[in-house]
Design a protein around this motif. Sequence first.
Motif, PDB file in Angstrom:
ATOM      1  N   ALA A 263      59.297  32.033  34.855  1.00 35.13           N
ATOM      2  CA  ALA A 263      59.238  31.739  36.290  1.00 35.13           C
ATOM      3  C   ALA A 263      58.785  32.961  37.077  1.00 35.13           C
ATOM      4  O   ALA A 263      57.953  32.867  37.989  1.00 35.13           O
ATOM      5  CB  ALA A 263      60.605  31.264  36.773  1.00 35.13           C
ATOM      6  N   LEU A 264      59.322  34.134  36.732  1.00 37.70           N
ATOM      7  CA  LEU A 264      58.915  35.363  37.409  1.00 37.70           C
ATOM      8  C   LEU A 264      57.453  35.700  37.113  1.00 37.70           C
ATOM      9  O   LEU A 264      56.694  36.067  38.016  1.00 37.70           O
ATOM     10  CB  LEU A 264      59.805  36.531  36.980  1.00 37.70           C
ATOM     11  CG  LEU A 264      61.051  36.811  37.819  1.00 37.70           C
ATOM     12  CD1 LEU A 264      62.005  35.616  37.863  1.00 37.70           C
ATOM     13  CD2 LEU A 264      61.790  38.044  37.291  1.00 37.70           C
ATOM     14  N   ALA A 265      57.074  35.578  35.857  1.00 35.80           N
ATOM     15  CA  ALA A 265      55.708  35.937  35.457  1.00 35.80           C
ATOM     16  C   ALA A 265      54.678  35.049  36.126  1.00 35.80           C
ATOM     17  O   ALA A 265      53.546  35.477  36.372  1.00 35.80           O
ATOM     18  CB  ALA A 265      55.574  35.853  33.935  1.00 35.80           C
ATOM     19  N   TYR A 266      55.067  33.821  36.453  1.00 32.37           N
ATOM     20  CA  TYR A 266      54.096  32.916  37.049  1.00 32.37           C
ATOM     21  C   TYR A 266      53.754  33.282  38.486  1.00 32.37           C
ATOM     22  O   TYR A 266      52.766  32.803  39.037  1.00 32.37           O
ATOM     23  CB  TYR A 266      54.577  31.466  36.982  1.00 32.37           C
ATOM     24  CG  TYR A 266      53.422  30.519  36.772  1.00 32.37           C
ATOM     25  CD1 TYR A 266      52.996  30.210  35.485  1.00 32.37           C
ATOM     26  CD2 TYR A 266      52.730  29.980  37.843  1.00 32.37           C
ATOM     27  CE1 TYR A 266      51.914  29.384  35.281  1.00 32.37           C
ATOM     28  CE2 TYR A 266      51.643  29.144  37.646  1.00 32.37           C
ATOM     29  CZ  TYR A 266      51.242  28.860  36.372  1.00 32.37           C
ATOM     30  OH  TYR A 266      50.157  28.049  36.171  1.00 32.37           O
ATOM     31  N   LEU A 267      54.524  34.164  39.091  1.00 31.14           N
ATOM     32  CA  LEU A 267      54.181  34.628  40.429  1.00 31.14           C
ATOM     33  C   LEU A 267      52.930  35.502  40.416  1.00 31.14           C
ATOM     34  O   LEU A 267      52.365  35.807  41.466  1.00 31.14           O
ATOM     35  CB  LEU A 267      55.360  35.386  41.047  1.00 31.14           C
ATOM     36  CG  LEU A 267      56.561  34.506  41.402  1.00 31.14           C
ATOM     37  CD1 LEU A 267      57.752  35.367  41.825  1.00 31.14           C
ATOM     38  CD2 LEU A 267      56.206  33.527  42.506  1.00 31.14           C
ATOM     39  N   ILE A 268      52.498  35.908  39.234  1.00 25.37           N
ATOM     40  CA  ILE A 268      51.235  36.636  39.099  1.00 25.37           C
ATOM     41  C   ILE A 268      50.054  35.732  39.426  1.00 25.37           C
ATOM     42  O   ILE A 268      48.943  36.180  39.671  1.00 25.37           O
ATOM     43  CB  ILE A 268      51.098  37.188  37.656  1.00 25.37           C
ATOM     44  CG1 ILE A 268      52.218  38.204  37.371  1.00 25.37           C
ATOM     45  CG2 ILE A 268      49.755  37.845  37.423  1.00 25.37           C
ATOM     46  CD1 ILE A 268      52.278  38.654  35.920  1.00 25.37           C
ATOM     47  N   VAL A 269      50.314  34.427  39.476  1.00 26.41           N
ATOM     48  CA  VAL A 269      49.245  33.437  39.594  1.00 26.41           C
ATOM     49  C   VAL A 269      48.393  33.635  40.838  1.00 26.41           C
ATOM     50  O   VAL A 269      47.190  33.341  40.819  1.00 26.41           O
ATOM     51  CB  VAL A 269      49.842  32.015  39.573  1.00 26.41           C
ATOM     52  CG1 VAL A 269      50.585  31.701  40.855  1.00 26.41           C
ATOM     53  CG2 VAL A 269      48.777  30.975  39.325  1.00 26.41           C
ATOM     54  N   ALA A 270      48.953  34.148  41.922  1.00 26.33           N
ATOM     55  CA  ALA A 270      48.178  34.306  43.154  1.00 26.33           C
ATOM     56  C   ALA A 270      46.968  35.208  42.929  1.00 26.33           C
ATOM     57  O   ALA A 270      45.847  34.895  43.343  1.00 26.33           O
ATOM     58  CB  ALA A 270      49.069  34.867  44.260  1.00 26.33           C
ATOM     59  N   GLY A 271      47.191  36.329  42.255  1.00 28.82           N
ATOM     60  CA  GLY A 271      46.066  37.214  41.946  1.00 28.82           C
ATOM     61  C   GLY A 271      45.155  36.652  40.886  1.00 28.82           C
ATOM     62  O   GLY A 271      43.932  36.809  40.944  1.00 28.82           O
ATOM     63  N   ASN A 272      45.740  35.977  39.910  1.00 32.86           N
ATOM     64  CA  ASN A 272      44.926  35.396  38.844  1.00 32.86           C
ATOM     65  C   ASN A 272      43.954  34.343  39.371  1.00 32.86           C
ATOM     66  O   ASN A 272      42.882  34.138  38.795  1.00 32.86           O
ATOM     67  CB  ASN A 272      45.828  34.761  37.780  1.00 32.86           C
ATOM     68  CG  ASN A 272      46.368  35.780  36.797  1.00 32.86           C
ATOM     69  OD1 ASN A 272      45.780  36.850  36.612  1.00 32.86           O
ATOM     70  ND2 ASN A 272      47.481  35.468  36.168  1.00 32.86           N
ATOM     71  N   MET A 273      44.323  33.661  40.442  1.00 35.72           N
ATOM     72  CA  MET A 273      43.427  32.667  41.030  1.00 35.72           C
ATOM     73  C   MET A 273      42.138  33.325  41.499  1.00 35.72           C
ATOM     74  O   MET A 273      41.043  32.834  41.248  1.00 35.72           O
ATOM     75  CB  MET A 273      44.122  31.962  42.198  1.00 35.72           C
ATOM     76  CG  MET A 273      45.220  31.007  41.776  1.00 35.72           C
ATOM     77  SD  MET A 273      45.882  30.094  43.175  1.00 35.72           S
ATOM     78  CE  MET A 273      46.594  31.403  44.162  1.00 35.72           C
ATOM     79  N   VAL A 274      42.270  34.455  42.192  1.00 38.66           N
ATOM     80  CA  VAL A 274      41.094  35.165  42.674  1.00 38.66           C
ATOM     81  C   VAL A 274      40.287  35.716  41.504  1.00 38.66           C
ATOM     82  O   VAL A 274      39.056  35.603  41.452  1.00 38.66           O
ATOM     83  CB  VAL A 274      41.507  36.307  43.626  1.00 38.66           C
ATOM     84  CG1 VAL A 274      40.277  37.059  44.120  1.00 38.66           C
ATOM     85  CG2 VAL A 274      42.294  35.762  44.799  1.00 38.66           C
ATOM     86  N   VAL A 275      40.975  36.304  40.536  1.00 37.43           N
ATOM     87  CA  VAL A 275      40.298  36.892  39.381  1.00 37.43           C
ATOM     88  C   VAL A 275      39.540  35.835  38.591  1.00 37.43           C
ATOM     89  O   VAL A 275      38.367  36.013  38.228  1.00 37.43           O
ATOM     90  CB  VAL A 275      41.330  37.610  38.479  1.00 37.43           C
ATOM     91  CG1 VAL A 275      40.693  38.049  37.166  1.00 37.43           C
ATOM     92  CG2 VAL A 275      41.916  38.815  39.202  1.00 37.43           C
ATOM     93  N   SER A 276      40.191  34.717  38.332  1.00 34.24           N
ATOM     94  CA  SER A 276      39.555  33.649  37.564  1.00 34.24           C
ATOM     95  C   SER A 276      38.377  33.051  38.316  1.00 34.24           C
ATOM     96  O   SER A 276      37.309  32.807  37.736  1.00 34.24           O
ATOM     97  CB  SER A 276      40.591  32.568  37.248  1.00 34.24           C
ATOM     98  OG  SER A 276      39.997  31.499  36.548  1.00 34.24           O
ATOM     99  N   ALA A 277      38.559  32.816  39.607  1.00 37.92           N
ATOM    100  CA  ALA A 277      37.486  32.215  40.400  1.00 37.92           C
ATOM    101  C   ALA A 277      36.282  33.141  40.492  1.00 37.92           C
ATOM    102  O   ALA A 277      35.138  32.728  40.254  1.00 37.92           O
ATOM    103  CB  ALA A 277      38.000  31.880  41.794  1.00 37.92           C
TER     104      ALA A 277
END
Length: 432
Positions: A263-277
């Motif tokens: 659950a904590l690690a998934y908060l990284i998702v905000a940055g990963n969205m930009v990186v992946s896109a």
Amino acid sequence: MQQNKPIALRHNFYWTFVGNLVYSGCQWGMLVVLAKLGSPAMVGQFTLGLAVTAPIVMLTNLQLRNIQSTDARNHYLFSDYLGLRLMMTGLALPTIVGITLATGYRGETALVIILIGLGKAIESISDVFYGLLQQHEQMDRMALSVMMKGLLSLLMLSMGIYISGSVLWGVVGLVIAWAFVLFIWDIPSCQWLINKCTSEGEIADSLKGMTLRPRWQLKTVRNLIWLALPLGLVMMLISLNANIPRYFLEKYLGTRELGVFAALAYLIVAGNMVVSALGGAARPRLAKYYAAGNVTKYQKLLLQLVGIGCLLGLASILVAYVAGQEILSIVYQPEYAKYADILIWLMVTAGIGYISSFLGEGMTAARYFRVQIPLFVIVTSICAIASFWLIPTNGLVGAAIVMMIAEIVRIILTLGVIFHALQIFRRHKQSI
């Protein structure tokens, strides 16, 4: 012959970013639903299913979408990519079942793992259709698919858990959602691309005579496997690198602590969205620059990506430091707030990971596939050794430090490959 006119890079980025924003937000929403309606143990059970299936799916996927999107010279037909993907997906499913049973998982946990494997198999088939759209820089159709899949997945998972109180029926909902999007949108979107180009008289070389049926020609399949296998092995190693700490957490601390960490690690998702896109939108452009020998533009675009990664990392750390406890308490449950220090460690790891991901795009765009195998063997080996050394005694903090060490090693090795590739170009130019 004219090519189908692609969307501008900026618009491709916007579409990909919005698609990933919605999809990643919905994936995060699934963990929130599990945390709110269930318990950390349920989050851990769901995470375990993803952790067991991911390396197998990554290997059998062979990262064909990356091969497709950088196939600027059209060496293979879409039918070849689809045929190989179906063949490898048929191999992945029984492998997942076998590993699940061989490792001793039984009952609901085993069914969750197997069903997640089935859903990932369906998602893999969608992925090869994404590859065709991405190759022709039609990110809008792909982004709409991703958004529909994310929203429908969140809805179906939530309904399954709310009605049954079990993660199993939530996963059943995911499988239905992914299959629905594949047949209702993904396949028709690629047919739309072919029909549009044909009707406008702008048929590209890669679309001539194309059908959306798989093709199996022994020589072609063998050559494509030989080309793509290094990336499949690399992605399996990347997945293992991400999941090895989770295997150790589940073994030594149990599914509850695994659920908290996930659950904590998934908060990284905000940055990963930009990186992946941004990485996905820039990859075809990087590949074209490198294939044309335009080293200056290749370096400039790659440096811009790395700069964005640095800024995202610093912003993530600042947010976690200032408001970590409040975010965890509001988003999940108050019991998660006591893990705010772990969140800061994870955001430091995330910042380093953003940089390594962008550098990886540069390496892939240059089509340096085989060298990535020993590179990630080293990274994964270090991750396993560090997990064995740090997690049993340091718990969640140890798992975050393990991930950080692995990302640092990955950056160092990837930079070495990119510098080598650029040196070869410079020497070639000097010899002409």
